[in-house]
Write an enzyme that holds these catalytic residues in place. Structure first.
Site, PDB file in Angstrom:
ATOM      1  N   PRO A   1       0.847  -1.171   0.050  1.00 17.79           N
ATOM      2  CA  PRO A   1      -0.145  -0.072   0.036  1.00 17.79           C
ATOM      3  C   PRO A   1       0.779   1.395   0.079  1.00 17.79           C
ATOM      4  O   PRO A   1       0.518   2.186  -0.731  1.00 17.79           O
ATOM      5  CB  PRO A   1      -0.989  -0.128   1.193  1.00 17.79           C
ATOM      6  CG  PRO A   1      -0.956  -1.497   1.380  1.00 17.79           C
ATOM      7  CD  PRO A   1       0.452  -2.063   0.858  1.00 17.79           C
ATOM      8  N   TYR A   2       2.080   1.314   0.702  1.00 16.67           N
ATOM      9  CA  TYR A   2       2.862   2.444   0.682  1.00 16.67           C
ATOM     10  C   TYR A   2       3.426   2.806  -0.565  1.00 16.67           C
ATOM     11  O   TYR A   2       3.464   3.866  -1.123  1.00 16.67           O
ATOM     12  CB  TYR A   2       3.918   2.123   1.970  1.00 16.67           C
ATOM     13  CG  TYR A   2       4.941   3.092   1.865  1.00 16.67           C
ATOM     14  CD1 TYR A   2       4.730   4.122   2.420  1.00 16.67           C
ATOM     15  CD2 TYR A   2       6.308   2.929   1.245  1.00 16.67           C
ATOM     16  CE1 TYR A   2       5.822   5.277   2.435  1.00 16.67           C
ATOM     17  CE2 TYR A   2       7.394   3.776   1.358  1.00 16.67           C
ATOM     18  CZ  TYR A   2       7.096   4.944   2.116  1.00 16.67           C
ATOM     19  OH  TYR A   2       8.216   5.852   2.066  1.00 16.67           O
ATOM     20  N   TYR A   3       3.879   1.481  -1.322  1.00 15.19           N
ATOM     21  CA  TYR A   3       4.675   1.966  -2.450  1.00 15.19           C
ATOM     22  C   TYR A   3       3.516   2.217  -3.426  1.00 15.19           C
ATOM     23  O   TYR A   3       3.999   2.956  -4.493  1.00 15.19           O
ATOM     24  CB  TYR A   3       5.419   0.535  -2.994  1.00 15.19           C
ATOM     25  CG  TYR A   3       6.651   0.573  -2.334  1.00 15.19           C
ATOM     26  CD1 TYR A   3       7.815   1.089  -2.984  1.00 15.19           C
ATOM     27  CD2 TYR A   3       6.702  -0.168  -1.020  1.00 15.19           C
ATOM     28  CE1 TYR A   3       9.059   0.841  -2.568  1.00 15.19           C
ATOM     29  CE2 TYR A   3       8.305  -0.367  -0.508  1.00 15.19           C
ATOM     30  CZ  TYR A   3       9.114   0.447  -1.177  1.00 15.19           C
ATOM     31  OH  TYR A   3      10.559   0.491  -0.557  1.00 15.19           O
TER      32      TYR A   3
END
Length: 210
Positions: A128-130
């Protein structure tokens, strides 16, 4: 130049504000979310304003009025869920880009992550962060703004060395202090315009990069 740091209470943002203030080459304004954070900055003699990345674009545009350079160093943090990552790291960045376009800023600097552009390299536990970083970067690249994207490797709290490696980097780590120092170095630097720069610790003095 008037520099506006979004995410100024974060670990990189705070060090960047302190460095820019000490160097005195630019006027720096810190954007923070809470009144106690603003009070902390102003008590140290720093310029600071309140702003909320979950608010509307017009309020961000008002907060950054008159700024030449925007540095987006905000993040939801590792303790939050994918929902906050979406709201802060992606939509907060998108709103900031939109506000910056409306304000005709000269340079937008995005703190991203190493290999954010390469889906095949994303660790499963951090997808999700990437995803957020990948699409925020693409929005900036396509915005028409003069941009610089900095993609640091794994962040550490080690003391800064003042030396880095840029270019085609597949893996590596870097102290947050050196990321802040590199950000300060590239502000207003023509060679950094419209560039995406991978960044890990290395042997080149920061002042000799770009």
């Amino acid at each position: 130049m008037n520099v506006f740091v979004i995410g100024a209470n974060g670990q990189i943002g705070k060090q960047l504000v302190e460095r820019l203030h000490e160097e005195g080459k630019h006027q720096v304004t810190a954007m923070v979310r809470k009144q106690e954070q603003l009070d902390d900055f102003t008590s140290k003699g720093y310029q600071a304003v309140l702003g909320d990345l979950e608010g509307d674009v017009s309020s961000l545009e008002q907060a950054m009025s008159g700024m030449d350079v925007i540095v987006f160093a905000a993040g939801s943090g590792g303790s939050t869920g994918a929902d906050k990552t979406l709201l802060i790291d992606l939509d907060g960045a998108a709103k900031s880009i939109e506000a910056a376009k409306n304000g005709n800023v000269k340079q937008f600097v995005m703190v991203s992550a190493l290999k954010a552009e390469d889906r095949s390299a994303w660790p499963e536990e951090m997808k999700p962060y990437y995803v957020a970083k990948h699409h925020a970067d693409r929005l900036l690249e396509e915005s028409g703004l003069t941009y610089t994207i900095v993609r640091p490797g794994a962040l550490t709290d080690d003391a800064g060395t003042g030396k880095v490696k840029t270019g085609d980097v597949s893996t590596g780590e870097i102290p947050r202090a050196d990321v802040a120092a590199f950000l300060a170095h590239l502000i207003g630097h023509d060679a950094a315009h419209n560039q995406a720069i991978d960044l890990v610790k290395g042997d080149t003095a920061i002042e000799d990069t770009l």
